[in-house]
Write an enzyme that holds these catalytic residues in place. Sequence first.
Site, PDB file in Angstrom:
ATOM      1  N   HIS A  98      -4.344   1.573   7.915  1.00 24.42           N
ATOM      2  CA  HIS A  98      -2.956   2.066   7.903  1.00 24.42           C
ATOM      3  C   HIS A  98      -2.823   3.239   6.907  1.00 24.42           C
ATOM      4  CE1 HIS A  98       1.577   1.156   7.879  1.00 24.42           C
ATOM      5  NE2 HIS A  98       1.437   1.940   6.826  1.00 24.42           N
ATOM      6  N   GLU A  99      -3.401   3.073   5.723  1.00 23.03           N
ATOM      7  CA  GLU A  99      -3.273   4.118   4.686  1.00 23.03           C
ATOM      8  C   GLU A  99      -4.128   5.344   5.005  1.00 23.03           C
ATOM      9  OE1 GLU A  99      -0.845   3.626   2.997  1.00 23.03           O
ATOM     10  OE2 GLU A  99      -0.675   1.452   2.948  1.00 23.03           O
ATOM     11  N   CYS A 107       6.008  -0.286   7.549  1.00 24.72           N
ATOM     12  CA  CYS A 107       5.665   0.925   6.790  1.00 24.72           C
ATOM     13  C   CYS A 107       6.893   1.327   5.988  1.00 24.72           C
ATOM     14  CB  CYS A 107       5.271   2.050   7.750  1.00 24.72           C
ATOM     15  SG  CYS A 107       4.801   3.577   6.905  1.00 24.72           S
ATOM     16  N   LEU A 108       6.673   1.667   4.719  1.00 26.04           N
ATOM     17  CA  LEU A 108       7.786   2.069   3.859  1.00 26.04           C
ATOM     18  C   LEU A 108       8.444   3.357   4.371  1.00 26.04           C
ATOM     19  CD1 LEU A 108       6.113   1.283   0.424  1.00 26.04           C
ATOM     20  CD2 LEU A 108       7.958  -0.014   1.524  1.00 26.04           C
ATOM     21  N   HIS A 110      -2.331   7.476   7.290  1.00 29.12           N
ATOM     22  CA  HIS A 110      -1.329   8.324   6.622  1.00 29.12           C
ATOM     23  C   HIS A 110      -1.957   9.620   6.106  1.00 29.12           C
ATOM     24  CE1 HIS A 110       2.487   6.170   6.484  1.00 29.12           C
ATOM     25  NE2 HIS A 110       1.953   5.074   5.977  1.00 29.12           N
ATOM     26  N   GLN A 139       3.324   9.876   1.357  1.00 31.76           N
ATOM     27  CA  GLN A 139       4.612   9.162   1.463  1.00 31.76           C
ATOM     28  C   GLN A 139       5.565   9.522   0.324  1.00 31.76           C
ATOM     29  OE1 GLN A 139       2.566   5.172   2.321  1.00 31.76           O
ATOM     30  NE2 GLN A 139       4.469   4.990   3.484  1.00 31.76           N
ATOM     31  N   GLY A 155       0.833  -1.192   0.000  1.00 29.87           N
ATOM     32  CA  GLY A 155       0.000   0.000   0.000  1.00 29.87           C
ATOM     33  C   GLY A 155       0.869   1.243   0.000  1.00 29.87           C
TER      34      GLY A 155
END
Length: 186
Positions: A136-137, A94-95, A140, A51, A46
């Site tokens: 999670h997204e 998480c990236l 963000h 990000q 995702g």
Amino acid sequence: MATRDILVIPDKRLRLVSEPVKTIDKDIRALVDDMLETMYAAPGIGLAAIQIGVPKRVVTMDLAKKDEPKQPRVFINPEVMFASEEKSAYEEGCLSIPEYYEEVERPLSVKVKYLDLDGKEHVIEATGLLATCLQHEIDHTNGVLFIDHISKLKRDMVIKKFKKAAKRGEPVKPLSEDEKPSHHIG
Ligand code: GNR
Ligand code: NI
């Protein structure tokens, strides 16, 4: 299409509240293309636009397994309309916090409203990994990171590690066993 650099903590832009998309135009479609390419290259399951430094409420996702055909998904202005009382725990990564993984407890299922790339509204009931990833997204897009859902002790340790590495211009090494707080005191 191009891949873009992924922001890493403690980059302050990750704490911005992203703006809703007003019109789904050529620029938004180009943003989605770049997000998908960046997400696949990372690789991640995702990605939220912030990000890659774009404070718009746009999310991409692909939960297909390696041996399955690609299943790119796009969520514009996603919104949680309902979250179950029942919780489930999942080891998240998480990236924007590379190489750090921790169990996070969240609602097991959620009802999410969003727009597709044609501007058509959808409502989905998600459970399991899809529910976890959507939450999670969506976090963000609100400037929230998964470490905000773990203990303060663990969160402060991770943030400190990344701040130190950023100051030295170094990549971050995974936490060693004796740096990890015990689950009993964490
Ligand atoms: O690639 C990712 N894996 C993942 C695993 C568990 C829970 C959430 C995620 S999302 C993450 C990519 C990412 O950072 N998205 O914002
Ligand atoms: Ni993330």
